[in-house]
Motif scaffolding. Structure first.
Motif, PDB file in Angstrom:
ATOM      1  N   GLU A  70       0.828  -1.213   0.000  1.00 26.43           N
ATOM      2  CA  GLU A  70       0.000   0.000   0.000  1.00 26.43           C
ATOM      3  C   GLU A  70       0.859   1.258   0.000  1.00 26.43           C
ATOM      4  O   GLU A  70       0.550   2.236  -0.683  1.00 26.43           O
ATOM      5  CB  GLU A  70      -0.934  -0.006   1.209  1.00 26.43           C
ATOM      6  CG  GLU A  70      -2.019  -1.053   1.138  1.00 26.43           C
ATOM      7  CD  GLU A  70      -2.820  -1.132   2.412  1.00 26.43           C
ATOM      8  OE1 GLU A  70      -2.620  -0.285   3.309  1.00 26.43           O
ATOM      9  OE2 GLU A  70      -3.646  -2.047   2.529  1.00 26.43           O
ATOM     10  N   GLU A  71       1.948   1.222   0.738  1.00 19.78           N
ATOM     11  CA  GLU A  71       2.849   2.373   0.777  1.00 19.78           C
ATOM     12  C   GLU A  71       3.479   2.614  -0.598  1.00 19.78           C
ATOM     13  O   GLU A  71       3.606   3.759  -1.036  1.00 19.78           O
ATOM     14  CB  GLU A  71       3.931   2.141   1.827  1.00 19.78           C
ATOM     15  CG  GLU A  71       4.799   3.339   2.091  1.00 19.78           C
ATOM     16  CD  GLU A  71       5.777   3.105   3.226  1.00 19.78           C
ATOM     17  OE1 GLU A  71       6.883   3.662   3.140  1.00 19.78           O
ATOM     18  OE2 GLU A  71       5.439   2.388   4.187  1.00 19.78           O
ATOM     19  N   ILE A  72       3.854   1.551  -1.276  1.00 23.13           N
ATOM     20  CA  ILE A  72       4.417   1.682  -2.627  1.00 23.13           C
ATOM     21  C   ILE A  72       3.380   2.269  -3.582  1.00 23.13           C
ATOM     22  O   ILE A  72       3.688   3.151  -4.401  1.00 23.13           O
ATOM     23  CB  ILE A  72       4.933   0.324  -3.132  1.00 23.13           C
ATOM     24  CG1 ILE A  72       6.180  -0.078  -2.345  1.00 23.13           C
ATOM     25  CG2 ILE A  72       5.239   0.358  -4.630  1.00 23.13           C
ATOM     26  CD1 ILE A  72       6.652  -1.492  -2.593  1.00 23.13           C
ATOM     27  N   GLU A  73       2.130   1.809  -3.481  1.00 23.55           N
ATOM     28  CA  GLU A  73       1.072   2.357  -4.331  1.00 23.55           C
ATOM     29  C   GLU A  73       0.873   3.847  -4.076  1.00 23.55           C
ATOM     30  O   GLU A  73       0.697   4.627  -5.010  1.00 23.55           O
ATOM     31  CB  GLU A  73      -0.240   1.594  -4.117  1.00 23.55           C
ATOM     32  CG  GLU A  73      -0.222   0.191  -4.697  1.00 23.55           C
ATOM     33  CD  GLU A  73      -0.010   0.196  -6.205  1.00 23.55           C
ATOM     34  OE1 GLU A  73      -0.590   1.049  -6.907  1.00 23.55           O
ATOM     35  OE2 GLU A  73       0.757  -0.654  -6.681  1.00 23.55           O
ATOM     36  N   LEU A  74       0.893   4.260  -2.812  1.00 24.95           N
ATOM     37  CA  LEU A  74       0.755   5.685  -2.486  1.00 24.95           C
ATOM     38  C   LEU A  74       1.915   6.496  -3.053  1.00 24.95           C
ATOM     39  O   LEU A  74       1.715   7.604  -3.549  1.00 24.95           O
ATOM     40  CB  LEU A  74       0.651   5.875  -0.974  1.00 24.95           C
ATOM     41  CG  LEU A  74      -0.642   5.440  -0.320  1.00 24.95           C
ATOM     42  CD1 LEU A  74      -0.537   5.522   1.202  1.00 24.95           C
ATOM     43  CD2 LEU A  74      -1.801   6.317  -0.815  1.00 24.95           C
ATOM     44  N   LEU A  75       3.128   5.964  -2.983  1.00 27.37           N
ATOM     45  CA  LEU A  75       4.271   6.666  -3.541  1.00 27.37           C
ATOM     46  C   LEU A  75       4.175   6.779  -5.063  1.00 27.37           C
ATOM     47  O   LEU A  75       4.560   7.812  -5.635  1.00 27.37           O
ATOM     48  CB  LEU A  75       5.576   5.947  -3.143  1.00 27.37           C
ATOM     49  CG  LEU A  75       5.966   6.047  -1.669  1.00 27.37           C
ATOM     50  CD1 LEU A  75       7.128   5.117  -1.372  1.00 27.37           C
ATOM     51  CD2 LEU A  75       6.334   7.482  -1.320  1.00 27.37           C
ATOM     52  N   LYS A  76       3.659   5.733  -5.709  1.00 26.05           N
ATOM     53  CA  LYS A  76       3.476   5.785  -7.163  1.00 26.05           C
ATOM     54  C   LYS A  76       2.443   6.847  -7.546  1.00 26.05           C
ATOM     55  O   LYS A  76       2.634   7.587  -8.511  1.00 26.05           O
ATOM     56  CB  LYS A  76       3.048   4.426  -7.696  1.00 26.05           C
ATOM     57  CG  LYS A  76       4.147   3.401  -7.762  1.00 26.05           C
ATOM     58  CD  LYS A  76       3.621   2.086  -8.317  1.00 26.05           C
ATOM     59  CE  LYS A  76       4.692   1.024  -8.358  1.00 26.05           C
ATOM     60  NZ  LYS A  76       4.172  -0.273  -8.850  1.00 26.05           N
ATOM     61  N   MET A  77       1.346   6.930  -6.769  1.00 27.63           N
ATOM     62  CA  MET A  77       0.315   7.936  -7.059  1.00 27.63           C
ATOM     63  C   MET A  77       0.836   9.339  -6.842  1.00 27.63           C
ATOM     64  O   MET A  77       0.518  10.260  -7.572  1.00 27.63           O
ATOM     65  CB  MET A  77      -0.925   7.677  -6.199  1.00 27.63           C
ATOM     66  CG  MET A  77      -1.720   6.479  -6.628  1.00 27.63           C
ATOM     67  SD  MET A  77      -3.328   6.330  -5.850  1.00 27.63           S
ATOM     68  CE  MET A  77      -2.878   6.021  -4.162  1.00 27.63           C
ATOM     69  N   ALA A  78       1.672   9.519  -5.815  1.00 26.88           N
ATOM     70  CA  ALA A  78       2.225  10.851  -5.532  1.00 26.88           C
ATOM     71  C   ALA A  78       3.229  11.257  -6.594  1.00 26.88           C
ATOM     72  O   ALA A  78       3.387  12.444  -6.887  1.00 26.88           O
ATOM     73  CB  ALA A  78       2.881  10.853  -4.157  1.00 26.88           C
ATOM     74  N   ALA A  79       3.891  10.300  -7.230  1.00 27.77           N
ATOM     75  CA  ALA A  79       4.880  10.613  -8.250  1.00 27.77           C
ATOM     76  C   ALA A  79       4.229  11.001  -9.574  1.00 27.77           C
ATOM     77  O   ALA A  79       4.849  11.664 -10.402  1.00 27.77           O
ATOM     78  CB  ALA A  79       5.815   9.419  -8.462  1.00 27.77           C
ATOM     79  N   GLU A  80       2.982  10.609  -9.790  1.00 28.12           N
ATOM     80  CA  GLU A  80       2.299  10.916 -11.063  1.00 28.12           C
ATOM     81  C   GLU A  80       1.759  12.297 -11.115  1.00 28.12           C
ATOM     82  O   GLU A  80       1.636  13.114 -10.422  1.00 28.12           O
ATOM     83  CB  GLU A  80       1.156   9.919 -11.298  1.00 28.12           C
ATOM     84  CG  GLU A  80       1.675   8.521 -11.536  1.00 28.12           C
ATOM     85  CD  GLU A  80       0.540   7.528 -11.653  1.00 28.12           C
ATOM     86  OE1 GLU A  80      -0.620   7.867 -11.393  1.00 28.12           O
ATOM     87  OE2 GLU A  80       0.838   6.380 -11.998  1.00 28.12           O
TER      88      GLU A  80
END
Length: 80
Positions: A70-80
């Motif tokens: 979940e943390e990785i998914e949040l970081l991916k969304m923040a990078a977009e």
């Protein structure tokens, strides 16, 4: 916690020599044994009594993996 039972532990330790004094007669303090100090040890451990039950940490491991995903998914969304 030890896994099954008795085990053997061994090792060695030593110390470095101290430097010679910076005197005119420095060699009078020299000792041939000053570099020859070491320690060797061996320990045998034999557990007494019943073997304790081990904890099953599978559920905790799975929860941690889910949290990290979940943390990785949040970081991916923040990078977009």
């Amino acid at each position: 916690m030890n896994s099954n039972g008795a085990y053997l532990d061994m090792g060695a330790a030593g110390s470095a020599a101290s430097p010679l004094p910076e005197d005119d007669n420095a060699l009078r303090f020299y000792s041939p044994e000053r570099d020859q100090r070491a320690l060797v040890y061996v320990r045998v451990t034999i557990p007494l009594g019943e073997k304790p039950t081990r904890l099953d940490c599978t559920r905790v491991y799975e929860m941690e993996l889910a949290r990290l995903r979940e943390e990785i998914e949040l970081l991916k969304m923040a990078a977009e």
